[in-house]
Design a protein around this motif. Structure first.
Motif, mmCIF file in Angstrom:
data_model
loop_
_atom_site.group_PDB
_atom_site.id
_atom_site.type_symbol
_atom_site.label_atom_id
_atom_site.label_comp_id
_atom_site.label_asym_id
_atom_site.label_seq_id
_atom_site.Cartn_x
_atom_site.Cartn_y
_atom_site.Cartn_z
ATOM 1 N N HIS A 130 1.179 12.865 10.810
ATOM 2 C CA HIS A 130 2.008 13.079 9.639
ATOM 3 C C HIS A 130 2.535 11.740 9.120
ATOM 4 C CE1 HIS A 130 2.443 16.973 11.888
ATOM 5 N NE2 HIS A 130 2.137 17.436 10.686
ATOM 6 N N HIS A 131 3.001 11.751 7.900
ATOM 7 C CA HIS A 131 3.538 10.550 7.263
ATOM 8 C C HIS A 131 4.734 10.030 8.054
ATOM 9 C CE1 HIS A 131 4.886 7.784 4.211
ATOM 10 N NE2 HIS A 131 3.899 8.132 3.400
ATOM 11 N N GLY A 143 -4.249 3.697 1.652
ATOM 12 C CA GLY A 143 -3.410 2.631 2.190
ATOM 13 C C GLY A 143 -2.406 3.199 3.162
ATOM 14 N N ALA A 144 -1.126 2.899 2.941
ATOM 15 C CA ALA A 144 -0.067 3.411 3.811
ATOM 16 C C ALA A 144 0.440 4.780 3.376
ATOM 17 C CB ALA A 144 1.105 2.430 3.826
ATOM 18 N N VAL A 188 -2.458 0.910 9.650
ATOM 19 C CA VAL A 188 -1.788 1.398 8.452
ATOM 20 C C VAL A 188 -1.650 0.223 7.503
ATOM 21 C CG1 VAL A 188 0.278 2.489 7.526
ATOM 22 C CG2 VAL A 188 -0.541 3.116 9.804
ATOM 23 N N LEU A 189 -2.409 0.248 6.416
ATOM 24 C CA LEU A 189 -2.466 -0.874 5.477
ATOM 25 C C LEU A 189 -1.893 -0.472 4.129
ATOM 26 C CD1 LEU A 189 -6.107 -2.047 6.204
ATOM 27 C CD2 LEU A 189 -4.008 -3.097 7.065
ATOM 28 N N LYS A 245 -0.062 -3.852 11.358
ATOM 29 C CA LYS A 245 0.042 -3.946 12.812
ATOM 30 C C LYS A 245 0.333 -2.588 13.442
ATOM 31 C CE LYS A 245 1.545 -8.760 12.616
ATOM 32 N NZ LYS A 245 2.591 -9.745 12.973
ATOM 33 N N THR A 246 0.843 -1.659 12.665
ATOM 34 C CA THR A 246 1.057 -0.302 13.127
ATOM 35 C C THR A 246 -0.250 0.488 12.994
ATOM 36 O OG1 THR A 246 3.350 -0.382 12.381
ATOM 37 C CG2 THR A 246 2.410 1.800 12.748
ATOM 38 N N THR A 247 -0.497 1.395 13.925
ATOM 39 C CA THR A 247 -1.690 2.248 13.833
ATOM 40 C C THR A 247 -1.272 3.704 13.741
ATOM 41 O OG1 THR A 247 -1.975 2.578 16.231
ATOM 42 C CG2 THR A 247 -2.985 0.606 15.241
ATOM 43 N N ARG A 248 -2.221 4.531 13.312
ATOM 44 C CA ARG A 248 -1.998 5.968 13.231
ATOM 45 C C ARG A 248 -3.273 6.687 13.619
ATOM 46 N NH1 ARG A 248 -4.614 8.675 9.328
ATOM 47 N NH2 ARG A 248 -5.513 7.517 7.588
#
Length: 313
Positions: A79-80, A161-162, A310-311, A119-122
Motif C-alpha cells: 500500500h501507499h 514513480g513514488a 521507490v523513485l 533508497k527505500t524499497t517496496r
C-alpha cells in the motif's frame, strides 16, 4: 506456518537462510532461479528496471504450510506509504516500519532517506510456486482466488514513480478502465495528497480539486461509498471510482458480502489450484487476492515478493 528469508520490521535474517535447517542448498538453488525470473521481469515490464538490483533484503522469500482448514482473507500485498502512516491497520505488511525508519531522523541528527528518494524499497511483484503433488482442487480446496478487473487497464498499473495506485475508474462504453494513483507530494493548505487518473499516452487528470490529508477513509469502513463522497470531486468520476482493497474494520463484517463481480461490478474471479510446479506472478499493489480454505490435506508453497526502489517521477 511461515519460514521467511528475513523479517522486514526487524531487519534480521529468517530461518530460510539458516544453513542448519532443512535442505539449505536446495533453498539457495531455488533462490538463484527466482533471481533469474526477477532479472527477466526487470527487462520486460514497464518501469520496473530496479527489480534487477540485488540490495540487502530486497527479495522476500518464504516456505509456507497451510494445515487443513487454513485460509487467508482478501488483501493486497503493498500500500501507499502515506496511507500506512495515516492508519497502521492499512499497512497490510511489515514494510510500514521499513518506510517509517527511512523517513525518521537518524540518531546523529542528520536526515535519513525519505520514501521516494531511491533508497527505500517496496513490494512490486508477488510470486508463488506451488509444491503439492496430486492436488484435487474440488476435494482439497486451497485455491488462490484472484480478484481481477473485468476490463483491461488502459495504462500501466501499480505505480508511477513514488505514486502508488489506490483505485480504478471503471470502464465505460467510451473510455477504458483507468488506474487511479495517489500523489502525496502536492503543496496545499488543506493537505499534501491528490488523486489522479492515468491514461495510455502517459497523460494524467486530477480527480481532486484541492490537496487533502491522507485519511483512513481509504481503508476503513464504508469503502467506495465514503471515498467517492469525500475524495473525488466530479460526480461522473465518483460514480466510476472504486478502491482496490476492501474495507478494513470490524464494521466490514456487518456489510453484505462482496459478490464475484466486486463492489463496483467491475471485477471477475480467477481461481488457481495449488498444483505442483505452478508459478504465479502478479502486481503487489493492484491485485486483491485470497486463499480459499484447505480441506483434507496440508498445502505447501514457496512465496515471495520482488522489491523495487521507490523513485520520484
Amino acid at each position: 506456518m511461515v519460514m521467511p528469508s528475513f523479517y522486514p520490521s526487524k531487519g534480521t535474517d529468517g530461518p530460510w537462510v539458516d544453513p542448519t535447517i532443512g535442505d539449505a542448498a536446495a533453498r539457495r538453488r531455488f533462490g538463484d532461479r527466482m533471481a533469474q525470473v526477477k532479472a527477466t521481469l526487470a527487462k520486460q515490464l514497464v518501469d520496473r528496471r530496479t527489480l534487477a538490483e540485488d540490495g540487502a533484503q530486497t527479495h522476500e522469500m518464504s516456505y509456507t504450510r497451510y494445515g487443513p482448514g487454513a485460509s487467508l482473507p482478501r488483501h493486497t500485498d503493498e500500500h501507499h506509504g502515506e496511507l500506512k502512516k495515516a492508519h497502521s491497520v492499512a499497512s497490510g505488511d511489515e514494510n510500514k516500519k521499513r518506510n517509517e525508519g527511512a523517513s525518521s531522523p537518524s540518531p546523529s541528527g542528520s536526515e535519513a532517506p525519505r520514501s521516494g528518494d531511491g533508497k527505500t524499497t517496496r513490494r512490486s511483484v508477488t510470486w508463488l510456486v506451488y509444491l503439492n503433488d496430486n492436488w484435487d482442487a474440488q476435494l482439497d480446496g486451497g485455491a488462490l482466488r484472484v480478484h481481477e478487473r473485468a476490463a483491461p487497464s488502459a495504462a500501466p498499473v501499480g505505480a508511477r514513480g513514488a505514486d502508488l495506485q489506490i483505485g480504478w475508474l471503471k470502464a465505460t462504453a467510451s473510455e477504458g478502465e483507468l488506474p487511479v494513483f495517489l500523489d502525496a507530494h502536492r503543496p496545499g493548505e488543506s493537505g499534501n495528497c491528490c488523486l489522479y487518473a492515468a491514461y495510455a499516452d502517459g497523460s494524467t487528470r486530477d480527480l481532486s480539486r484541492a490537496p487533502f490529508t491522507a485519511s483512513p477513509t481509504l481503508y476503513l469502513a464504508g469503502g467506495d461509498f465514503f471515498a467517492r463522497r469525500l475524495l473525488v470531486d466530479e460526480p461522473r468520476d465518483a460514480a466510476r471510482f472504486h478502491l482496490i482493497d476492501s474495507p478494513k474494520s470490524a464494521v466490514s463484517g456487518l456489510l453484505p458480502p462482496t459478490p464475484p463481480e466486486g463492489e463496483d461490478g467491475g471485477e471477475r474471479i480467477r481461481d488457481v489450484p495449488p498444483t505442483a510446479g505452478t508459478l504465479v506472478l502478479f502486481d503487489s499493489v493492484s491485485v486483491p487476492h485470497e486463499v480459499l480454505p484447505t480441506t483434507r490435506r496440508e498445502r505447501f508453497a514457496c512465496s515471495g515478493w520482488f522489491h523495487e526502489r521507490v523513485l520520484y517521477s
